[in-house]
Design a protein around this motif. Structure first.
Motif, mmCIF file in Angstrom:
data_model
loop_
_atom_site.group_PDB
_atom_site.id
_atom_site.type_symbol
_atom_site.label_atom_id
_atom_site.label_comp_id
_atom_site.label_asym_id
_atom_site.label_seq_id
_atom_site.Cartn_x
_atom_site.Cartn_y
_atom_site.Cartn_z
ATOM 1 N N VAL A 38 0.841 -1.202 0.000
ATOM 2 C CA VAL A 38 0.000 0.000 0.000
ATOM 3 C C VAL A 38 0.875 1.250 0.000
ATOM 4 C CG1 VAL A 38 -1.627 1.358 1.380
ATOM 5 C CG2 VAL A 38 -2.010 -1.085 1.036
ATOM 6 N N ARG A 39 1.904 1.267 0.846
ATOM 7 C CA ARG A 39 2.772 2.438 0.910
ATOM 8 C C ARG A 39 3.558 2.623 -0.390
ATOM 9 N NH1 ARG A 39 2.910 0.515 6.108
ATOM 10 N NH2 ARG A 39 4.912 -0.544 5.929
ATOM 11 N N THR A 40 3.968 1.527 -1.017
ATOM 12 C CA THR A 40 4.691 1.617 -2.284
ATOM 13 C C THR A 40 3.792 2.196 -3.376
ATOM 14 O OG1 THR A 40 6.103 -0.248 -1.697
ATOM 15 C CG2 THR A 40 5.935 0.292 -4.036
ATOM 16 N N VAL A 41 2.571 1.691 -3.465
ATOM 17 C CA VAL A 41 1.627 2.203 -4.465
ATOM 18 C C VAL A 41 1.360 3.687 -4.211
ATOM 19 C CG1 VAL A 41 -0.776 2.086 -5.252
ATOM 20 C CG2 VAL A 41 0.544 -0.014 -4.962
ATOM 21 N N ALA A 42 1.103 4.041 -2.959
ATOM 22 C CA ALA A 42 0.784 5.433 -2.625
ATOM 23 C C ALA A 42 1.942 6.364 -2.968
ATOM 24 C CB ALA A 42 0.435 5.542 -1.151
ATOM 25 N N GLY A 43 3.156 5.884 -2.799
ATOM 26 C CA GLY A 43 4.318 6.712 -3.086
ATOM 27 C C GLY A 43 4.559 6.950 -4.567
ATOM 28 N N HIS A 44 3.922 6.174 -5.419
ATOM 29 C CA HIS A 44 4.135 6.308 -6.861
ATOM 30 C C HIS A 44 2.924 6.871 -7.606
ATOM 31 C CE1 HIS A 44 7.430 3.584 -5.832
ATOM 32 N NE2 HIS A 44 8.032 4.087 -6.898
ATOM 33 N N CYS A 45 1.882 7.232 -6.908
ATOM 34 C CA CYS A 45 0.660 7.743 -7.545
ATOM 35 C C CYS A 45 0.703 9.252 -7.711
ATOM 36 C CB CYS A 45 -0.561 7.366 -6.715
ATOM 37 S SG CYS A 45 -0.863 5.602 -6.728
ATOM 38 N N LEU A 58 -5.535 -4.070 -6.955
ATOM 39 C CA LEU A 58 -4.686 -5.037 -6.258
ATOM 40 C C LEU A 58 -5.395 -5.728 -5.096
ATOM 41 C CD1 LEU A 58 -1.430 -2.905 -6.198
ATOM 42 C CD2 LEU A 58 -1.874 -4.927 -7.602
ATOM 43 N N GLY A 59 -6.609 -5.291 -4.808
ATOM 44 C CA GLY A 59 -7.347 -5.891 -3.701
ATOM 45 C C GLY A 59 -6.814 -5.465 -2.342
ATOM 46 N N LEU A 60 -6.262 -4.271 -2.289
ATOM 47 C CA LEU A 60 -5.691 -3.758 -1.039
ATOM 48 C C LEU A 60 -6.560 -2.621 -0.505
ATOM 49 C CD1 LEU A 60 -1.954 -3.620 -2.133
ATOM 50 C CD2 LEU A 60 -3.006 -5.290 -0.596
ATOM 51 N N ASP A 61 -6.452 -2.378 0.787
ATOM 52 C CA ASP A 61 -7.195 -1.309 1.446
ATOM 53 C C ASP A 61 -6.190 -0.270 1.925
ATOM 54 O OD1 ASP A 61 -9.064 0.236 2.741
ATOM 55 O OD2 ASP A 61 -9.342 -1.156 4.405
ATOM 56 N N ALA A 62 -6.492 1.000 1.728
ATOM 57 C CA ALA A 62 -5.576 2.064 2.135
ATOM 58 C C ALA A 62 -5.258 1.999 3.623
ATOM 59 C CB ALA A 62 -6.167 3.425 1.776
ATOM 60 N N ALA A 63 -6.193 1.534 4.421
ATOM 61 C CA ALA A 63 -5.961 1.436 5.864
ATOM 62 C C ALA A 63 -4.850 0.437 6.199
ATOM 63 C CB ALA A 63 -7.247 1.031 6.577
ATOM 64 N N ASP A 64 -4.582 -0.500 5.293
ATOM 65 C CA ASP A 64 -3.516 -1.469 5.537
ATOM 66 C C ASP A 64 -2.139 -0.827 5.506
ATOM 67 O OD1 ASP A 64 -5.430 -3.458 5.662
ATOM 68 O OD2 ASP A 64 -5.155 -4.076 3.570
ATOM 69 N N GLY A 65 -2.052 0.378 4.950
ATOM 70 C CA GLY A 65 -0.766 1.059 4.849
ATOM 71 C C GLY A 65 -0.338 1.766 6.097
ATOM 72 N N ARG A 66 -1.198 1.826 7.086
ATOM 73 C CA ARG A 66 -0.822 2.476 8.342
ATOM 74 C C ARG A 66 0.208 1.627 9.060
ATOM 75 N NH1 ARG A 66 -6.683 3.126 10.312
ATOM 76 N NH2 ARG A 66 -7.476 4.493 8.711
ATOM 77 N N ARG A 67 1.174 2.291 9.596
ATOM 78 C CA ARG A 67 2.195 1.555 10.344
ATOM 79 C C ARG A 67 1.611 1.123 11.686
ATOM 80 N NH1 ARG A 67 6.958 1.864 7.710
ATOM 81 N NH2 ARG A 67 7.265 3.635 6.380
ATOM 82 N N PRO A 68 1.915 -0.089 12.118
ATOM 83 C CA PRO A 68 1.369 -0.558 13.400
ATOM 84 C C PRO A 68 1.940 0.250 14.563
ATOM 85 C CG PRO A 68 2.928 -2.150 12.508
ATOM 86 C CD PRO A 68 2.756 -1.075 11.485
ATOM 87 N N THR A 69 1.129 0.450 15.569
ATOM 88 C CA THR A 69 1.585 1.168 16.749
ATOM 89 C C THR A 69 2.295 0.207 17.679
ATOM 90 O OG1 THR A 69 -0.522 0.788 17.835
ATOM 91 C CG2 THR A 69 -0.283 2.854 16.648
#
Length: 71
Positions: A38-45, A58-69
């Motif tokens: 998710v972070r890779t895709v977001a960085g190239h858009c 890709l069947g991904l959710d933007a929320a999956d790109g959040r880094r875990p706390t």
């Protein structure tokens, strides 16, 4: 004729415990992999619309790109 052999121990309870552990580890790896994707895709858009479209493909959710706390 082919011969099939049952893998694992002679105790089914041990096999289920082992398999559950393997599945849990795989789920953790998938969470990390999806987050990186998710972070890779977001960085190239170019913009948010393109990002949302690519993530959907890709069947991904933007929320999956959040880094875990860290707890």
């Amino acid at each position: 004729m082919t011969w099939a052999r049952q893998a694992g121990s002679s105790r089914p309870a041990e096999d289920k415990g082992w398999l559950a552990g393997v599945k849990a580890e795989e789920r953790e790896r998938m969470v990390v992999r999806d987050g990186l994707a998710v972070r890779t895709v977001a960085g190239h858009c170019k913009d948010a619309e393109e990002c949302a479209e690519l993530l959907a493909m890709l069947g991904l959710d933007a929320a999956d790109g959040r880094r875990p706390t860290v707890e």
